[in-house]
Design a protein around this motif. Sequence first.
Motif, PDB file in Angstrom:
ATOM      1  N   ALA A   3       0.836  -1.206   0.000  1.00  9.79           N
ATOM      2  CA  ALA A   3       0.000   0.000   0.000  1.00  9.79           C
ATOM      3  C   ALA A   3       0.869   1.253   0.000  1.00  9.79           C
ATOM      4  O   ALA A   3       0.560   2.241  -0.683  1.00  9.79           O
ATOM      5  N   THR A   4       1.967   1.218   0.728  1.00  5.50           N
ATOM      6  CA  THR A   4       2.868   2.380   0.784  1.00  5.50           C
ATOM      7  C   THR A   4       3.523   2.620  -0.558  1.00  5.50           C
ATOM      8  O   THR A   4       3.587   3.761  -1.046  1.00  5.50           O
ATOM      9  N   ARG A   5       4.010   1.550  -1.196  1.00 10.03           N
ATOM     10  CA  ARG A   5       4.654   1.707  -2.509  1.00 10.03           C
ATOM     11  C   ARG A   5       3.654   2.203  -3.560  1.00 10.03           C
ATOM     12  O   ARG A   5       3.979   3.051  -4.386  1.00 10.03           O
ATOM     13  N   LEU A   6       2.439   1.658  -3.512  1.00  9.83           N
ATOM     14  CA  LEU A   6       1.427   2.091  -4.467  1.00  9.83           C
ATOM     15  C   LEU A   6       1.053   3.549  -4.235  1.00  9.83           C
ATOM     16  O   LEU A   6       0.889   4.318  -5.188  1.00  9.83           O
ATOM     17  N   SER A   7       0.954   3.948  -2.971  1.00 12.66           N
ATOM     18  CA  SER A   7       0.637   5.340  -2.641  1.00 12.66           C
ATOM     19  C   SER A   7       1.730   6.280  -3.148  1.00 12.66           C
ATOM     20  O   SER A   7       1.445   7.321  -3.743  1.00 12.66           O
ATOM     21  N   ASN A   8       2.986   5.908  -2.930  1.00 10.53           N
ATOM     22  CA  ASN A   8       4.100   6.740  -3.399  1.00 10.53           C
ATOM     23  C   ASN A   8       4.126   6.821  -4.920  1.00 10.53           C
ATOM     24  O   ASN A   8       4.367   7.890  -5.492  1.00 10.53           O
ATOM     25  N   PHE A   9       3.878   5.683  -5.575  1.00  5.04           N
ATOM     26  CA  PHE A   9       3.853   5.687  -7.035  1.00  5.04           C
ATOM     27  C   PHE A   9       2.722   6.574  -7.549  1.00  5.04           C
ATOM     28  O   PHE A   9       2.904   7.341  -8.499  1.00  5.04           O
ATOM     29  N   THR A  10       1.549   6.490  -6.908  1.00  2.00           N
ATOM     30  CA  THR A  10       0.403   7.295  -7.332  1.00  2.00           C
ATOM     31  C   THR A  10       0.693   8.779  -7.182  1.00  2.00           C
ATOM     32  O   THR A  10       0.383   9.588  -8.074  1.00  2.00           O
ATOM     33  N   ARG A  11       1.305   9.167  -6.055  1.00  2.00           N
ATOM     34  CA  ARG A  11       1.666  10.579  -5.853  1.00  2.00           C
ATOM     35  C   ARG A  11       2.643  11.043  -6.936  1.00  2.00           C
ATOM     36  O   ARG A  11       2.530  12.158  -7.463  1.00  2.00           O
ATOM     37  N   ALA A  12       3.592  10.176  -7.271  1.00  2.00           N
ATOM     38  CA  ALA A  12       4.547  10.519  -8.323  1.00  2.00           C
ATOM     39  C   ALA A  12       3.840  10.667  -9.674  1.00  2.00           C
ATOM     40  O   ALA A  12       4.154  11.572 -10.455  1.00  2.00           O
ATOM     41  N   LEU A  13       2.877   9.776  -9.944  1.00  5.19           N
ATOM     42  CA  LEU A  13       2.147   9.817 -11.211  1.00  5.19           C
ATOM     43  C   LEU A  13       1.300  11.091 -11.301  1.00  5.19           C
ATOM     44  O   LEU A  13       1.168  11.686 -12.378  1.00  5.19           O
ATOM     45  N   ILE A  14       0.731  11.510 -10.183  1.00  8.08           N
ATOM     46  CA  ILE A  14      -0.050  12.756 -10.143  1.00  8.08           C
ATOM     47  C   ILE A  14       0.831  13.943 -10.545  1.00  8.08           C
ATOM     48  O   ILE A  14       0.467  14.758 -11.407  1.00  8.08           O
ATOM     49  N   ASP A  15       2.021  14.056  -9.926  1.00  4.52           N
ATOM     50  CA  ASP A  15       2.930  15.156 -10.252  1.00  4.52           C
ATOM     51  C   ASP A  15       3.450  15.036 -11.684  1.00  4.52           C
ATOM     52  O   ASP A  15       3.635  16.046 -12.380  1.00  4.52           O
ATOM     53  N   PHE A  16       3.682  13.798 -12.127  1.00  5.03           N
ATOM     54  CA  PHE A  16       4.135  13.557 -13.499  1.00  5.03           C
ATOM     55  C   PHE A  16       3.093  14.059 -14.489  1.00  5.03           C
ATOM     56  O   PHE A  16       3.431  14.737 -15.477  1.00  5.03           O
ATOM     57  N   GLN A  17       1.820  13.783 -14.230  1.00  2.00           N
ATOM     58  CA  GLN A  17       0.781  14.237 -15.164  1.00  2.00           C
ATOM     59  C   GLN A  17       0.659  15.758 -15.149  1.00  2.00           C
ATOM     60  O   GLN A  17       0.475  16.381 -16.202  1.00  2.00           O
ATOM     61  N   LYS A  18       0.792  16.352 -13.977  1.00  3.96           N
ATOM     62  CA  LYS A  18       0.747  17.822 -13.899  1.00  3.96           C
ATOM     63  C   LYS A  18       1.860  18.450 -14.730  1.00  3.96           C
ATOM     64  O   LYS A  18       1.663  19.442 -15.437  1.00  3.96           O
ATOM     65  N   ALA A  19       3.049  17.843 -14.663  1.00  3.85           N
ATOM     66  CA  ALA A  19       4.213  18.412 -15.348  1.00  3.85           C
ATOM     67  C   ALA A  19       4.164  18.194 -16.856  1.00  3.85           C
ATOM     68  O   ALA A  19       4.621  19.050 -17.622  1.00  3.85           O
ATOM     69  N   THR A  20       3.607  17.083 -17.283  1.00  2.00           N
ATOM     70  CA  THR A  20       3.663  16.710 -18.704  1.00  2.00           C
ATOM     71  C   THR A  20       2.371  16.962 -19.459  1.00  2.00           C
ATOM     72  O   THR A  20       2.373  16.948 -20.700  1.00  2.00           O
ATOM     73  N   GLN A  21       1.263  17.159 -18.715  1.00  2.00           N
ATOM     74  CA  GLN A  21      -0.054  17.332 -19.344  1.00  2.00           C
ATOM     75  C   GLN A  21      -0.410  16.147 -20.248  1.00  2.00           C
ATOM     76  O   GLN A  21      -1.019  16.299 -21.304  1.00  2.00           O
ATOM     77  N   THR A  22      -0.004  14.950 -19.830  1.00  2.00           N
ATOM     78  CA  THR A  22      -0.286  13.747 -20.608  1.00  2.00           C
ATOM     79  C   THR A  22      -1.642  13.166 -20.233  1.00  2.00           C
ATOM     80  O   THR A  22      -2.136  13.353 -19.127  1.00  2.00           O
ATOM     81  N   CYS A  23      -2.213  12.453 -21.171  1.00  2.00           N
ATOM     82  CA  CYS A  23      -3.416  11.655 -20.911  1.00  2.00           C
ATOM     83  C   CYS A  23      -2.941  10.286 -20.412  1.00  2.00           C
ATOM     84  O   CYS A  23      -2.178   9.599 -21.093  1.00  2.00           O
ATOM     85  N   ILE A  24      -3.371   9.913 -19.221  1.00  2.00           N
ATOM     86  CA  ILE A  24      -2.929   8.654 -18.618  1.00  2.00           C
ATOM     87  C   ILE A  24      -3.927   7.548 -18.975  1.00  2.00           C
ATOM     88  O   ILE A  24      -5.125   7.657 -18.686  1.00  2.00           O
ATOM     89  N   LEU A  25      -3.421   6.498 -19.611  1.00  2.00           N
ATOM     90  CA  LEU A  25      -4.238   5.331 -19.929  1.00  2.00           C
ATOM     91  C   LEU A  25      -3.907   4.231 -18.934  1.00  2.00           C
ATOM     92  O   LEU A  25      -2.763   3.766 -18.872  1.00  2.00           O
ATOM     93  N   LEU A  26      -4.875   3.847 -18.130  1.00  2.00           N
ATOM     94  CA  LEU A  26      -4.703   2.766 -17.162  1.00  2.00           C
ATOM     95  C   LEU A  26      -5.224   1.495 -17.816  1.00  2.00           C
ATOM     96  O   LEU A  26      -6.397   1.413 -18.181  1.00  2.00           O
ATOM     97  N   VAL A  27      -4.336   0.517 -17.995  1.00  2.00           N
ATOM     98  CA  VAL A  27      -4.649  -0.641 -18.843  1.00  2.00           C
ATOM     99  C   VAL A  27      -4.564  -1.936 -18.026  1.00  2.00           C
ATOM    100  O   VAL A  27      -3.474  -2.469 -17.812  1.00  2.00           O
ATOM    101  N   PRO A  28      -5.702  -2.445 -17.545  1.00  2.00           N
ATOM    102  CA  PRO A  28      -5.696  -3.730 -16.838  1.00  2.00           C
ATOM    103  C   PRO A  28      -5.473  -4.872 -17.835  1.00  2.00           C
ATOM    104  O   PRO A  28      -6.251  -5.040 -18.765  1.00  2.00           O
ATOM    105  N   PHE A  29      -4.414  -5.657 -17.626  1.00  2.00           N
ATOM    106  CA  PHE A  29      -4.164  -6.821 -18.480  1.00  2.00           C
ATOM    107  C   PHE A  29      -4.941  -8.036 -17.990  1.00  2.00           C
ATOM    108  O   PHE A  29      -5.223  -8.935 -18.764  1.00  2.00           O
ATOM    109  N   GLN A  30      -5.240  -8.067 -16.705  1.00  2.00           N
ATOM    110  CA  GLN A  30      -6.073  -9.129 -16.143  1.00  2.00           C
ATOM    111  C   GLN A  30      -7.003  -8.470 -15.128  1.00  2.00           C
ATOM    112  O   GLN A  30      -6.564  -8.009 -14.083  1.00  2.00           O
ATOM    113  N   GLN A  31      -8.291  -8.426 -15.480  1.00  2.00           N
ATOM    114  CA  GLN A  31      -9.251  -7.670 -14.671  1.00  2.00           C
ATOM    115  C   GLN A  31      -9.197  -8.056 -13.197  1.00  2.00           C
ATOM    116  O   GLN A  31      -9.222  -7.198 -12.321  1.00  2.00           O
TER     117      GLN A  31
END
Length: 347
Positions: A189-217
Amino acid sequence: MRAVLCGYYGKGNGGDEALLATLLQMLPDHVTPIVLSGNPQETRDRYHVEACDRMGLFSVLQTLRKSDAFIWGGGSLMQDVTSAISPLYYGGLMTLAQKLGLKTIAWAQGIGPLKRNTTQELARQTFENCTAVSVRDRGSAALLSEWGIPCTLAPDPVWALEASPVLGLWDLPAPRVAVTLRSHPQLTATRLSNFTRALIDFQKATQTCILLVPFQQSQDLAIAEAIAPQLPGVYKILSLQDPKALKGLFRGVEMAIGMRLHSLIMAAAEGCRCFALSYDPKVSKLMAELDMPGWNLTEIPDEYHVIYNTLLEHYANGDSLTPDQIQSLVDQATIHRDLLHQILFAS
């Protein structure tokens, strides 16, 4: 000729479905495939092939008796980390096919990890008695060499899978970044939380559209749904069932951040910059072979801003494979096709 195809099919895993789609693409025209599937009707509908319930042992036996060849259809079938039962199932069917006199092919295998002596011995015996064996990584080839078993080594066949366009993808704003995460004990949970926070800042900086792609539902969708509402910009959860479309998705993506092995192979094959999060030796092997940047899950930095800076640096300055490198890997992957033709055309 009738050939029984055996793998982790019909279980909703995009990587295994991609292996099946590639195997069907590579089979000689004179071969009629019968797929052992966890969802036979879905497999029939998607691929227009005969399918049999993989757990219906009587019907599987009847199918084998009416067939000429048995093919382990790619992936890490002989491993005892996720389940001790898995190698018994696949090894048992391969042994049965051999006793019934079918041509037996262990195709595009990634062998191991094998922690138990009993499963190591079962694996050695079944591979030893195969008509032909191909593997997808050097570690598997080295293990077979240790056992004195000849094999063909070539990149994962999914490199050569034909891709299909994804309806509506180009309507989403560019640039796009794909993220494929799966549940795993090491993705705490801690690693996922840290990754999510990083992804939030990454999207703010890059203005990218994030595609979340489940390979196995069953293993990926909950994580995608947990991350999505926290993202400040445009995002989309893309649950694609057709493996050719799953690969085609990456044609419209600038960068892929992936845990799933085949998400990284598909992305690299379509010219994406890739950043890997490895939960398994097979992902680490791919990272080493392609010099692909990333971390093992246990090595993900504790500070989310380090994750953010690393992702941003790779997005800005990272390299994708060159067209020549991609074509070379695609060409080499077709060696798995050549093996099928050689064995299934032989008298």
